[in-house]
Design an enzyme around this catalytic site. Structure first.
Site, short mmCIF file in Angstrom:
data_model
loop_
_atom_site.label_atom_id
_atom_site.label_comp_id
_atom_site.label_asym_id
_atom_site.label_seq_id
_atom_site.Cartn_x
_atom_site.Cartn_y
_atom_site.Cartn_z
N LYS A 109 46.32 81.84 -51.60
CA LYS A 109 46.34 80.65 -50.77
C LYS A 109 46.03 81.02 -49.33
O LYS A 109 46.60 81.97 -48.76
CB LYS A 109 47.71 79.97 -50.85
N GLU A 166 37.79 78.27 -53.25
CA GLU A 166 38.17 76.96 -53.79
C GLU A 166 38.49 75.96 -52.68
O GLU A 166 39.30 76.24 -51.80
CB GLU A 166 39.39 77.13 -54.71
N LYS A 216 42.49 70.04 -63.98
CA LYS A 216 43.91 70.06 -64.31
C LYS A 216 44.20 68.86 -65.20
O LYS A 216 43.81 67.73 -64.89
CB LYS A 216 44.76 70.00 -63.03
#
Length: 334
Positions: A109, A166, A216
């Site tokens: 992250k 991403e 997802k």
């Protein structure tokens, strides 16, 4: 859409749990999850608390589909997974990654509010040191940069041999621009929020704004809807999770197992971010040797009791599920 079970049936089967996390993630230290047992097995409804009912209703549709409808044909029995590294200090990287057995891909992250690019560089550098040259590193900015910031960040981070970046920016036009600006550096762009939070999840593919898509199951409304999005997008896909228990991860694993092609390790190892799980340790979908099985683990009644949410929070989830169920039951033209 799977036929809706009666609301009373859902609420009667509902168990709400609150599981602490090892490390703060998305600003949370405790994750609340709603679990149901359907005819096909246990299923999970776990949109984040801040999500409005219109968005959360898709998550409920996915939970109902997984619990009440047979899954599509499965093409594999195990799913390779990546480790997920929150925006921790570089000194904490080794501690977090130690939870992931055999994972050779790490999603790091970056672009965390209140942190700097130097913090990101230090975190990624330490991850590369631990993985060695053969490990894979992918970055997730969660749309936290504008185009200029993203371009600067890519130049700072490209030396660490990135698998992909991403959602560096929030919008589809920004993704298209940063993809064009940095194409010569050879870092593919992946779209996550621009797929799962968009009214049109295929817009990013039509705009040529990404090299691959993150899908997802819960946010997209279920396994079948996610499979359709991947097929229509015509791009490689990575199946990821939304910080779920093993019950929710099982839904993602079944999605990954049903994809015709699976070229990337999947982001389905987030059970390791929890201090516990609702299923017994031997059935928990934590990675072993870098992969997880495609299975449907059943919660342990003792663990459901241990992590049971307070009566006030359970009532909050009852009300939320009731509102989302009403949305699903109401025809679009109504």
């Amino acid at each position: 859409m799977t036929d809706l079970p009666a609301l009373d049936e859902l609420l009667h089967r509902l168990r709400v749990v609150a599981i602490p996390l090892h490390t703060r993630f998305r600003g949370q230290t405790v994750r609340e999850l709603a679990l149901f047992e359907g005819p096909e097995g246990w299923t999970e409804f776990s949109p984040f608390p801040e999500y409005a009912d219109a968005e959360a209703a898709s998550w409920l549709a996915a939970a109902i589909e997984f619990g009440w409808a047979p899954t599509p044909p499965l093409l594999r029995t195990r799913i390779p997974v990546n480790a997920t590294l929150p925006a921790v200090a570089a000194t904490e990287v080794a501690r977090v990654l130690a939870h992931y057995d055999g994972c050779r891909t790490v999603k790091v992250k970056v672009a965390e509010t209140g942190q700097t690019l130097d913090d990101d560089v230090a975190r990624v550098r330490e991850t590369r040191r631990i993985l060695g040259p053969e490990g894979r590193i992918r970055l997730d900015a969660n749309g936290g940069w504008n185009v200029d910031e993203a371009e600067h960040a890519v130049h700072r981070l490209v030396e660490f041999d990135l698998e992909y970046l991403e959602q560096p920016c929030a919008t589809v036009p920004e993704l298209a621009e940063i993809r064009e600006r940095t194409a010569y550096l050879g870092v593919p762009i992946a779209a996550d929020e621009s797929v799962r939070k968009a009214e049109d999840p295929l817009a990013v593919a039509r705009a040529g704004a990404a090299d691959l898509v993150i899908v997802k199951a819960q946010p997209l409304g279920g396994i079948r809807r996610a499979l359709a999005v991947v097929a229509e997008a015509g791009l490689p896909a990575v199946v990821s999770s939304a910080l779920e228990s093993s019950v929710g991860i099982a839904m993602g694993a079944h999605l990954a197992a049903a994809l015709p092609e699976l070229d990337y390790d999947c982001g389905l190892a987030t059970v390791d971010l929890f201090t516990g799980d609702v299923v017994p340790a031997g059935a928990s979908l934590v990675p072993r040797g870098g992969s997880i099985p495609v299975s449907r683990p059943e919660p342990d009644p003792a663990l459901l009791g241990r992590f049971e949410a307070s009566p006030e929070r359970t009532a909050w989830w009852h009300a939320r599920i009731s509102r989302c169920w009403t949305r699903l039951a109401t025809p679009p033209s109504a």
